[in-house]
Write an enzyme that holds these catalytic residues in place. Structure first.
Site, short mmCIF file in Angstrom:
data_model
loop_
_atom_site.label_atom_id
_atom_site.label_comp_id
_atom_site.label_asym_id
_atom_site.label_seq_id
_atom_site.Cartn_x
_atom_site.Cartn_y
_atom_site.Cartn_z
CB THR A 1 -8.96 0.01 5.99
OG1 THR A 1 -8.48 0.49 4.73
CG2 THR A 1 -10.44 -0.28 5.88
CG LEU B 1 -9.15 -0.48 11.38
CD1 LEU B 1 -10.66 -0.38 11.51
CD2 LEU B 1 -8.77 -1.52 10.34
CE1 TYR C 1 -2.00 5.96 14.38
CE2 TYR C 1 -1.35 7.96 13.24
CZ TYR C 1 -1.39 7.19 14.39
OH TYR C 1 -0.80 7.67 15.54
CD GLN D 1 4.07 6.92 1.15
OE1 GLN D 1 3.78 7.69 0.23
NE2 GLN D 1 4.09 5.61 0.99
CG ASP E 1 -2.09 -0.97 1.05
OD1 ASP E 1 -2.36 -1.38 -0.09
OD2 ASP E 1 -2.72 -1.30 2.07
CG ASP F 1 -3.81 8.87 7.11
OD1 ASP F 1 -2.68 9.30 6.80
OD2 ASP F 1 -3.99 7.73 7.56
#
EC number: 2.7.1.23
Length: 308
Positions: free
Chosen positions: A203, A207, A205, A261, A88, A163
């Site tokens: 789905t 989550l 961080y 990132q 991902d 996010d």
């Protein structure tokens, strides 16, 4: 820029003629997958382009020949779609880089969870036949625009597919911030931070911070507090047209993170403004793809009831 493959409807999309390959760096397994994909697609008459860092770090030692390579803007201008090989994280980076060019993305999972890379390596080449035949299903995912302002001046702008997170940084002290939605004051909070997530990022961080799972078809943004001092501060869902503003009141080492990132250091009185981006990403899924089946597999939910 909109390419012909993106413009056509799902029912009559012409087969792609030029495909970009993007891979995680410094991985022998991914290097082998890139090699297999490049040769297979070339044999099917497809023009293959390879992202330059992938070519430099993964492909060069595999005797692939003189495949054309270039940076993300060049790939965006010349590719009908991009196949991303990795996890991902690799997909998130490619999505942010290619969003403005409206290049559809296909994910081959060689990471751990792979919520967005839904083709297994063992099925990679078999799935390519369905892809080239136009059998993949497109799904649109929203992105977030984020801007950090200091003393009235913009200092950082970035995109996020998952996010935007404002947190306390490396120092183990809570931060204080004020939250505004569409200019309305919502609350003053002391916490470890706040996650502002898309449905794609619900789905990730969010989550793990007890945020809700949002189906990709839900046009909403999740605001999930991180360890709030006031336990009544719960996750909030707002519409995808809401403008979110986080004002740092007091912090020692707070930071803003974009998809985990890219990071920007924050100071007291800095403002982080977040809104839905004008850009979106199209993910192409294989014919058997199911969002809920993916959740059952990745999150180890109960098995499907037996059919009688």
């Amino acid at each position: 820029m909109t390419n012909a493959f993106q413009q056509a409807s799902a029912d009559c999309a012409p087969p792609p003629r030029t495909i970009a390959l993007v891979g995680k760096y410094h991985s022998p397994e991914i290097a082998e997958s890139i090699r297999l994909l490049a040769r297979y697609l070339h044999e099917r008459g497809i023009t293959v382009l390879i992202e330059e860092e992938t070519a430099g770090n993964v492909v060069s030692h595999l005797a692939l020949g003189s495949w054309a390579s270039g940076n993300f803007p060049w790939l965006g201008a010349h590719s009908d779609l991009a196949i991303v090989v990795g996890g991902d994280g690799t997909m998130l980076n490619a999505a942010r880089q290619l969003a403005r060019y409206r290049v559809p993305l296909v994910g081959v999972n060689q990471g751990r969870l792979g919520f967005m890379t839904d083709i297994a390596r063992t099925e990679m080449l078999a799935c390519m036949d369905d892809l080239l035949d136009g059998s993949f299903t497109p799904e649109t995912r929203m992105l977030l625009d984020a801007e950090v302002s200091r003393e009235g001046r913009s200092i950082v702008c970035n995109l996020a597919l998952n996010d935007v997170v404002v947190d306390k940084g490396a120092i183990g002290r809570m931060i204080e911030f004020e939250l505004f939605i569409n200019g309305e004051f919502i609350y003053h909070l002391r916490s470890d931070g706040l996650i502002v997530a898309t449905s794609t990022g619900s789905t990730a961080y969010a989550l793990s911070a007890n945020g809700p799972i949002l189906h990709p078809g839900v046009s909403a943004i999740a605001l999930v507090p991180l360890c709030p001092h006031a336990l009544t501060n719960r996750p909030i869902l707002v519409g995808d047209r809401a403008e979110i503003e986080i004002r740092i009141v007091h912090a020692t080492d707070s930071r803003a993170h974009f998809d985990g990132q890219v990071t920007a250091d924050l100071k007291n009185a800095d403002t982080v403004r977040i809104r839905r981006s004008e850009y979106s990403i199209t993910l192409l899924h294989p014919p058997a793809y199911s969002y809920f089946a993916m959740l059952r597999q990745k999150l180890h939910w109960s098995e499907r009831p037996k059919e009688h």
